[in-house]
Design an enzyme around this catalytic site. Sequence first.
Site, PDB file in Angstrom:
ATOM      1  N   HIS A 169      30.175  83.308  44.348  1.00 23.46           N
ATOM      2  CA  HIS A 169      31.542  82.853  44.642  1.00 23.46           C
ATOM      3  C   HIS A 169      32.177  83.757  45.718  1.00 23.46           C
ATOM      4  CE1 HIS A 169      35.649  81.578  44.030  1.00 23.46           C
ATOM      5  NE2 HIS A 169      35.415  80.967  42.875  1.00 23.46           N
ATOM      6  N   GLU A 272      30.751  79.282  49.017  1.00 21.20           N
ATOM      7  CA  GLU A 272      29.915  79.685  47.897  1.00 21.20           C
ATOM      8  C   GLU A 272      28.570  78.968  47.924  1.00 21.20           C
ATOM      9  OE1 GLU A 272      32.289  79.053  44.339  1.00 21.20           O
ATOM     10  OE2 GLU A 272      34.109  79.164  45.570  1.00 21.20           O
TER      11      GLU A 272
END
Length: 300
Positions: A169, A272
């Site tokens: 992330h 991500e």
Amino acid sequence: MNQAELNQRYAIGNHVQFKEIAAGMIVAEVANQHALANIALQGAHIATFQPRGEEPVIWLSPLAKFVPGKSIRGGVPICWPWFGPHKSDSKLPGHGYARTVPWEVLETMALSDGSTFLRFGLVESDATGAQWPHSSSVQLEVTVGKSLRVELVTVNTGTAAFELGEALHTYFQISDVAKMTIRGLENCAYLDKVQDFARFTQKDGIVIESEVDRVYINTAADCVIEDKGMKRAIRIAKQGSMSTVVWNPWTEKADKMGDFGEDGHRGMVCVESGNALENVVVLAPGETHKLVAVYSVEKL
């Protein structure tokens, strides 16, 4: 291990040192000829990465809290073993538990090209076992050099297959969200979480002018963040990933989160690399899955 034991076993001169920056929060500080980086042992969370002579590549909020059991705003949180809400139990933490539990140092090594290699393993416990009743192991391998290489390795150590959702992330530092464009996802289908997972196709480069939360599916392509303000591009190359998530919470949501800082959302964007929604991975007994991302800087 405590800080002293980690330094005795895994420190490498001035290149890798372990420091306790808050109660219960130990960070590996990496400083080699190519770059600087900090990695928190909680979550094996890469907090910073800055090549020598460059602005930081990884964004860390000035209000990020380093508190045991709490997620850190910025850096490279690890979403594992599911992405987003849990499929059947809404009480379990979004994006899994890997980012808020202890990991252990397994190896550190100075490489011949001046880079530094570190390997971490997630520490299993009764609490993690209650959330993930599958026999598995997960490690994170990090190489800090001119580029940052991150490899998330999952092994099914049991006798039954399981479904794995995951993502790195990663928060990238940019000059201003109005001065950047994300390339590489043209003509890709995506599910728009802001519009209740409606399905669209990306036509051109991604420009962000409001809240964006999209899962691009069935794409193994590199992404490039073109930043006119910094006159640089950040390349995100990946392997073992068929989803790319693009996220910026924009003003209202960032303000509600409380740990972005004033206008913090303008200086970051998340791109991500992972496997989510339609791209979750089914891992057979004995099988290993590797999710790899490499972040590098190019001149514009």
